[in-house]
Design a protein around this motif. Sequence first.
Motif, PDB file in Angstrom:
ATOM      1  N   UNK A  73       0.843  -1.201   0.000  1.00  0.00           N
ATOM      2  CA  UNK A  73       0.000   0.000   0.000  1.00  0.00           C
ATOM      3  C   UNK A  73       0.875   1.246   0.000  1.00  0.00           C
ATOM      4  N   UNK A  74       2.031   1.161   0.662  1.00  0.00           N
ATOM      5  CA  UNK A  74       2.922   2.323   0.714  1.00  0.00           C
ATOM      6  C   UNK A  74       3.406   2.684  -0.690  1.00  0.00           C
ATOM      7  N   UNK A  75       3.737   1.659  -1.499  1.00  0.00           N
ATOM      8  CA  UNK A  75       4.224   1.948  -2.847  1.00  0.00           C
ATOM      9  C   UNK A  75       3.122   2.562  -3.702  1.00  0.00           C
ATOM     10  N   UNK A  76       1.877   2.120  -3.464  1.00  0.00           N
ATOM     11  CA  UNK A  76       0.758   2.685  -4.207  1.00  0.00           C
ATOM     12  C   UNK A  76       0.436   4.098  -3.752  1.00  0.00           C
ATOM     13  N   UNK A  77       0.966   4.492  -2.580  1.00  0.00           N
ATOM     14  CA  UNK A  77       0.729   5.822  -2.020  1.00  0.00           C
ATOM     15  C   UNK A  77      -0.756   6.092  -1.844  1.00  0.00           C
ATOM     16  N   UNK A  78      -1.470   5.106  -1.319  1.00  0.00           N
ATOM     17  CA  UNK A  78      -2.888   5.264  -1.047  1.00  0.00           C
ATOM     18  C   UNK A  78      -3.166   4.907   0.405  1.00  0.00           C
ATOM     19  N   UNK A  79      -4.047   5.641   1.064  1.00  0.00           N
ATOM     20  CA  UNK A  79      -4.400   5.290   2.435  1.00  0.00           C
ATOM     21  C   UNK A  79      -4.979   3.888   2.512  1.00  0.00           C
ATOM     22  N   UNK A  80      -4.647   3.172   3.554  1.00  0.00           N
ATOM     23  CA  UNK A  80      -5.070   1.791   3.711  1.00  0.00           C
ATOM     24  C   UNK A  80      -6.577   1.632   3.603  1.00  0.00           C
ATOM     25  N   UNK A  81      -7.331   2.613   4.159  1.00  0.00           N
ATOM     26  CA  UNK A  81      -8.779   2.466   4.205  1.00  0.00           C
ATOM     27  C   UNK A  81      -9.454   2.618   2.842  1.00  0.00           C
ATOM     28  N   UNK A  82      -8.707   3.026   1.810  1.00  0.00           N
ATOM     29  CA  UNK A  82      -9.308   3.190   0.482  1.00  0.00           C
ATOM     30  C   UNK A  82      -9.105   1.972  -0.407  1.00  0.00           C
ATOM     31  N   UNK A  83      -8.369   0.968   0.053  1.00  0.00           N
ATOM     32  CA  UNK A  83      -7.983  -0.125  -0.838  1.00  0.00           C
ATOM     33  C   UNK A  83      -8.445  -1.480  -0.334  1.00  0.00           C
ATOM     34  N   UNK A  84      -8.527  -2.418  -1.255  1.00  0.00           N
ATOM     35  CA  UNK A  84      -8.798  -3.820  -0.935  1.00  0.00           C
ATOM     36  C   UNK A  84      -7.799  -4.692  -1.687  1.00  0.00           C
ATOM     37  N   UNK A  85      -6.552  -4.257  -1.754  1.00  0.00           N
ATOM     38  CA  UNK A  85      -5.520  -4.965  -2.507  1.00  0.00           C
ATOM     39  C   UNK A  85      -5.186  -6.288  -1.835  1.00  0.00           C
ATOM     40  N   UNK A  86      -5.125  -7.353  -2.632  1.00  0.00           N
ATOM     41  CA  UNK A  86      -4.762  -8.676  -2.147  1.00  0.00           C
ATOM     42  C   UNK A  86      -3.370  -9.048  -2.667  1.00  0.00           C
ATOM     43  N   UNK A  87      -2.758 -10.030  -2.025  1.00  0.00           N
ATOM     44  CA  UNK A  87      -1.409 -10.440  -2.418  1.00  0.00           C
ATOM     45  C   UNK A  87      -1.363 -11.012  -3.824  1.00  0.00           C
ATOM     46  N   UNK A  88      -2.504 -11.512  -4.316  1.00  0.00           N
ATOM     47  CA  UNK A  88      -2.533 -12.117  -5.643  1.00  0.00           C
ATOM     48  C   UNK A  88      -2.964 -11.141  -6.737  1.00  0.00           C
ATOM     49  N   UNK A  89      -3.216  -9.871  -6.379  1.00  0.00           N
ATOM     50  CA  UNK A  89      -3.537  -8.881  -7.413  1.00  0.00           C
ATOM     51  C   UNK A  89      -2.278  -8.593  -8.220  1.00  0.00           C
ATOM     52  N   UNK A  90      -2.410  -8.622  -9.511  1.00  0.00           N
ATOM     53  CA  UNK A  90      -1.262  -8.394 -10.371  1.00  0.00           C
ATOM     54  C   UNK A  90      -1.668  -7.513 -11.542  1.00  0.00           C
ATOM     55  N   UNK A  91      -0.687  -6.996 -12.229  1.00  0.00           N
ATOM     56  CA  UNK A  91      -0.953  -6.246 -13.453  1.00  0.00           C
ATOM     57  C   UNK A  91       0.088  -6.638 -14.491  1.00  0.00           C
ATOM     58  N   UNK A  92      -0.265  -6.464 -15.750  1.00  0.00           N
ATOM     59  CA  UNK A  92       0.646  -6.794 -16.840  1.00  0.00           C
ATOM     60  C   UNK A  92       1.060  -5.502 -17.526  1.00  0.00           C
ATOM     61  N   UNK A  93       0.354  -5.100 -18.562  1.00  0.00           N
ATOM     62  CA  UNK A  93       0.668  -3.844 -19.234  1.00  0.00           C
ATOM     63  C   UNK A  93      -0.250  -2.717 -18.783  1.00  0.00           C
ATOM     64  N   UNK A  94      -1.222  -3.017 -17.934  1.00  0.00           N
ATOM     65  CA  UNK A  94      -2.033  -1.949 -17.366  1.00  0.00           C
ATOM     66  C   UNK A  94      -1.357  -1.458 -16.094  1.00  0.00           C
ATOM     67  N   UNK A  95      -1.749  -0.275 -15.633  1.00  0.00           N
ATOM     68  CA  UNK A  95      -1.061   0.314 -14.486  1.00  0.00           C
ATOM     69  C   UNK A  95      -1.365  -0.412 -13.180  1.00  0.00           C
ATOM     70  N   UNK A  96      -2.630  -0.824 -12.990  1.00  0.00           N
ATOM     71  CA  UNK A  96      -2.971  -1.443 -11.712  1.00  0.00           C
ATOM     72  C   UNK A  96      -3.817  -2.694 -11.875  1.00  0.00           C
ATOM     73  N   UNK A  97      -4.987  -2.604 -12.481  1.00  0.00           N
ATOM     74  CA  UNK A  97      -5.849  -3.771 -12.645  1.00  0.00           C
ATOM     75  C   UNK A  97      -6.388  -3.822 -14.073  1.00  0.00           C
ATOM     76  N   UNK A  98      -6.953  -4.964 -14.490  1.00  0.00           N
ATOM     77  CA  UNK A  98      -7.449  -5.077 -15.862  1.00  0.00           C
ATOM     78  C   UNK A  98      -8.694  -4.244 -16.145  1.00  0.00           C
ATOM     79  N   UNK A  99      -9.441  -3.874 -15.074  1.00  0.00           N
ATOM     80  CA  UNK A  99     -10.708  -3.184 -15.277  1.00  0.00           C
ATOM     81  C   UNK A  99     -10.761  -1.899 -14.458  1.00  0.00           C
TER      82      UNK A  99
END
Length: 239
Positions: A73-99
């Motif tokens: 979350x620190x690298x994303x520079x977003x407050x913890x309470x705004x995210x639901x990032x999981x360890x298995x979330x990944x991206x390829x050529x998009x910046x964060x997620x496919x959608x």
Amino acid sequence: LDAPRMPTLKLPLERKYELSEVELVRHQAHKGTAVDEGVEASAWISRYISKPGLKLRIFRYVDVDPRRTLGSIERLNLPLETTSVKSYDYSAFWDKTPFMAISEESYNDFVEKMKTISPGEQVPLEDFRPNLVFKGVDKAFSEDTFAEFRIGETLFRGVLPCTRCKVTQVNAQTFQSRESKEPLTTLLSYRNIRGKGALGHHLNHLVKSSEASIKVGDPIYVRKRKVFPSPFPDGDLGN
């Protein structure tokens, strides 16, 4: 792929490839594995961009190397309470997620506020580059609260808000940049998350299925909501 004054370029959704075809491709700071889509695709995109001496290629991401995870979350520079990032979330050529989804209600709310800050300016919805547009949500920015939902037979979950970059200042049709710096000026006045204006929400599959599909007009069934704090103009957050 379609573009103005260009013939349609057809590429298969899936294709076989040899490991000898795999190349290392850089996207911003990320290096990933990909295969070249061939001479016809290269000629198509080079002709469309039409810059003298510039030869472009179209690559397909292939999952050979370990995937690029969204990271801390620190690298994303977003407050913890705004995210639901999981360890298995990944991206390829998009910046964060496919959608990335935006509701028409959120966009219309933005337009009304921009009328006061930048009278006469216009920012089309497509300039925010969503690949999903929702209509009929209960209120503006409800998509930020969608923890789990279904479109057709496809299950999605909300991952994190989409903080906007300078690409949104470029008209998606003319490629001209707006001198007014909109939409960022307006977004920073009321949707400020650590110095970045937010509009739209990044999504990922809840359950992946090669058989699932969605189409325009499909209803949205929200299974679970999450509490999303309201951004304030100074970049702080509160309910």
